[in-house]
Design a protein around this motif. Sequence first.
Motif, PDB file in Angstrom:
ATOM      1  N   GLU A 228       0.760  -1.150  -0.020  1.00  0.00           N
ATOM      2  CA  GLU A 228      -0.161  -0.130  -0.070  1.00  0.00           C
ATOM      3  C   GLU A 228       1.031   1.268  -0.041  1.00  0.00           C
ATOM      4  O   GLU A 228       0.484   2.302  -0.632  1.00  0.00           O
ATOM      5  N   LYS A 229       1.869   1.323   0.820  1.00  0.00           N
ATOM      6  CA  LYS A 229       2.851   2.507   0.928  1.00  0.00           C
ATOM      7  C   LYS A 229       3.619   2.609  -0.677  1.00  0.00           C
ATOM      8  O   LYS A 229       3.685   3.754  -0.881  1.00  0.00           O
ATOM      9  N   ALA A 230       4.115   1.393  -1.273  1.00  0.00           N
ATOM     10  CA  ALA A 230       4.608   1.462  -2.333  1.00  0.00           C
ATOM     11  C   ALA A 230       3.678   2.220  -3.439  1.00  0.00           C
ATOM     12  O   ALA A 230       3.896   2.999  -4.313  1.00  0.00           O
ATOM     13  N   GLU A 231       2.348   1.684  -3.570  1.00  0.00           N
ATOM     14  CA  GLU A 231       1.491   2.158  -4.506  1.00  0.00           C
ATOM     15  C   GLU A 231       0.998   3.723  -4.309  1.00  0.00           C
ATOM     16  O   GLU A 231       0.546   4.206  -5.355  1.00  0.00           O
ATOM     17  N   GLN A 237      10.704   6.875  -9.006  1.00  0.00           N
ATOM     18  CA  GLN A 237      12.005   6.100  -8.750  1.00  0.00           C
ATOM     19  C   GLN A 237      11.974   5.459  -7.599  1.00  0.00           C
ATOM     20  O   GLN A 237      12.212   4.243  -7.183  1.00  0.00           O
ATOM     21  N   THR A 238      11.369   6.092  -6.360  1.00  0.00           N
ATOM     22  CA  THR A 238      10.883   5.618  -5.340  1.00  0.00           C
ATOM     23  C   THR A 238      10.089   4.606  -5.061  1.00  0.00           C
ATOM     24  O   THR A 238      10.156   3.532  -4.529  1.00  0.00           O
ATOM     25  N   HIS A 239       8.913   4.660  -6.017  1.00  0.00           N
ATOM     26  CA  HIS A 239       7.763   3.933  -5.975  1.00  0.00           C
ATOM     27  C   HIS A 239       8.559   2.610  -6.669  1.00  0.00           C
ATOM     28  O   HIS A 239       8.225   1.299  -6.241  1.00  0.00           O
ATOM     29  N   ASN A 240       9.421   2.326  -7.791  1.00  0.00           N
ATOM     30  CA  ASN A 240       9.942   1.485  -8.151  1.00  0.00           C
ATOM     31  C   ASN A 240      10.811   0.488  -7.338  1.00  0.00           C
ATOM     32  O   ASN A 240      10.887  -0.659  -7.293  1.00  0.00           O
ATOM     33  N   ASP A 244      10.418  -3.150  -6.124  1.00  0.00           N
ATOM     34  CA  ASP A 244      11.491  -4.111  -6.202  1.00  0.00           C
ATOM     35  C   ASP A 244      11.872  -4.851  -5.050  1.00  0.00           C
ATOM     36  O   ASP A 244      12.197  -6.124  -4.736  1.00  0.00           O
ATOM     37  N   SER A 245      12.055  -4.039  -4.227  1.00  0.00           N
ATOM     38  CA  SER A 245      12.345  -4.716  -2.680  1.00  0.00           C
ATOM     39  C   SER A 245      11.371  -5.405  -2.111  1.00  0.00           C
ATOM     40  O   SER A 245      11.773  -6.441  -1.419  1.00  0.00           O
ATOM     41  N   LEU A 246      10.251  -5.083  -2.186  1.00  0.00           N
ATOM     42  CA  LEU A 246       9.162  -5.963  -1.670  1.00  0.00           C
ATOM     43  C   LEU A 246       8.902  -7.300  -2.321  1.00  0.00           C
ATOM     44  O   LEU A 246       8.816  -8.312  -1.980  1.00  0.00           O
ATOM     45  N   VAL A 247       9.168  -7.278  -3.583  1.00  0.00           N
ATOM     46  CA  VAL A 247       9.341  -8.536  -4.466  1.00  0.00           C
ATOM     47  C   VAL A 247      10.352  -9.443  -3.915  1.00  0.00           C
ATOM     48  O   VAL A 247      10.175 -10.539  -3.729  1.00  0.00           O
ATOM     49  N   LEU A 248      11.731  -8.877  -3.629  1.00  0.00           N
ATOM     50  CA  LEU A 248      12.700  -9.694  -3.096  1.00  0.00           C
ATOM     51  C   LEU A 248      12.334 -10.158  -1.712  1.00  0.00           C
ATOM     52  O   LEU A 248      12.700 -11.545  -1.433  1.00  0.00           O
ATOM     53  N   ASP A 249      11.630  -9.271  -0.890  1.00  0.00           N
ATOM     54  CA  ASP A 249      11.586  -9.945   0.571  1.00  0.00           C
ATOM     55  C   ASP A 249      10.413 -10.921   0.624  1.00  0.00           C
ATOM     56  O   ASP A 249      10.422 -11.578   1.300  1.00  0.00           O
ATOM     57  N   LEU A 250       9.438 -10.762  -0.407  1.00  0.00           N
ATOM     58  CA  LEU A 250       8.425 -11.576  -0.567  1.00  0.00           C
ATOM     59  C   LEU A 250       9.031 -13.158  -0.660  1.00  0.00           C
ATOM     60  O   LEU A 250       8.483 -13.983  -0.420  1.00  0.00           O
TER      61      LEU A 250
END
Length: 452
Positions: A228-231, A237-240, A244-250
């Motif tokens: 939600e924070k990312a969206e 740039q910050t959004h991406n 990307d970080s969320l994908v890796l952590d998930l």
Amino acid sequence: MSGPKVVRIVTREEILAICEAHLQRLATAFERWQTQAGRIGELSEADRAAAVARHARLCALLQQDQLRELQKAVPIEIDFLERDLEEREERAIIRATQKRQQQRRVHENAATLLKALQAKPGLATRELQQEISELAQGASREDADALLAKGFALLATAPGQETLGAGQHALAQQLKSDAPAPSLADWINSQPLDSSRDVRLLRIDRHIAELQLLQGVQAAEPFVLRLEKAEAESRPQTHNLLLDSLVLDLAHATRLYQQQRAHFNQLQDLASEVAAFQDTAHQSLLEQVAGCEANQDLQQLSGLIEQCKAAISTHLQAQAAIARRQAVLQGLASLGYETREGMETAWAQAGRVVLRKTATPGFGVEVGGKADTGRLQVRAVAMSHDRDKTRDRDIETIWCGEFQRLQALLKSQGDELIIEQALEVGQVELKVVATGEQEAIEAARTTQRTLG
């Protein structure tokens, strides 16, 4: 070959213990399959009934004395249940992922619709705009399709500047015409997301759906908040970076949980076997296992797994050794060799035992070796150096026939006595069991009886 032999014995009791362990593992696997498949909504009554019937047929093999068939069939059924559950979980995860994707499309189209309605004051009621605004902000409503259809229908009838995209305009035109209106849910699902975000969001939704389904909503909640924070981040740039970080952590979280769950399931399977021994010596270990959860530290789970394996191995070896000693001694007794109380224990303590036979005074049979390994040494022996050595070959020949009778007797009881190495008659001199050795063996027997 009738001289000294190295043999391997497999008793019926040992085979029964293996079969019972197989059935215990099957019961655990079946319960896990039934519980999990039912929890995720992937278990029909027909599927359950079919699995119950297969389970019953496999359990019946033990009563039917089809032990070899049981040892082959049960591992196949366990493997099937595990693979089948994986497939059922995958279907449930796909459904949950599709639901999240559909909700995402609803929210995005609600945001587009809200912007268009706000550009035409008075076209929609304040109440409708508020409801669509809630959808755009991520709310989930059962009547979401109806609200969007109502808003798009209003826009379709409104004159003025084009405010919708090509897809929304096509839907509005269909709603405006006399033709049957399309299903809004189908239309939403058919609309592509931004190609630069689609794959990434699909992976995120997949991981979140998997965590929610397998671990529970709470386990996925931190990742949902990060999404939600990312969206909500407006800077590209910050959004991406956040996505990307969320994908890796998930991805890491889901892999870790799969590893933890595999270890946890293995631990539960092993613990169920340990519990079946009903040995108070294992109480502490079983209490530790009972306190574990599916997301337990991998190192702790691995340590408990090894402890359970060691407990099972020790118990089975001990039980098998007892059964092997009993089978051999009882078999020799049926051939006329003298057996006494405590002889089994004396064998375990001294590593060997000598049996005499009234029909062949001055001679006997020595059985030695560790019964827990299944490998034994058997040979004819003399009781004294002062004997008629011309009889040695005859004694070994007699023992040859008796050994074959012993093999046949054990086989008739479901045991196996397999020769792994043997020497020819007369190839080595007949071993002499000195009087002192015999006295030591007898003393061990007497001591055991006294302590008992």
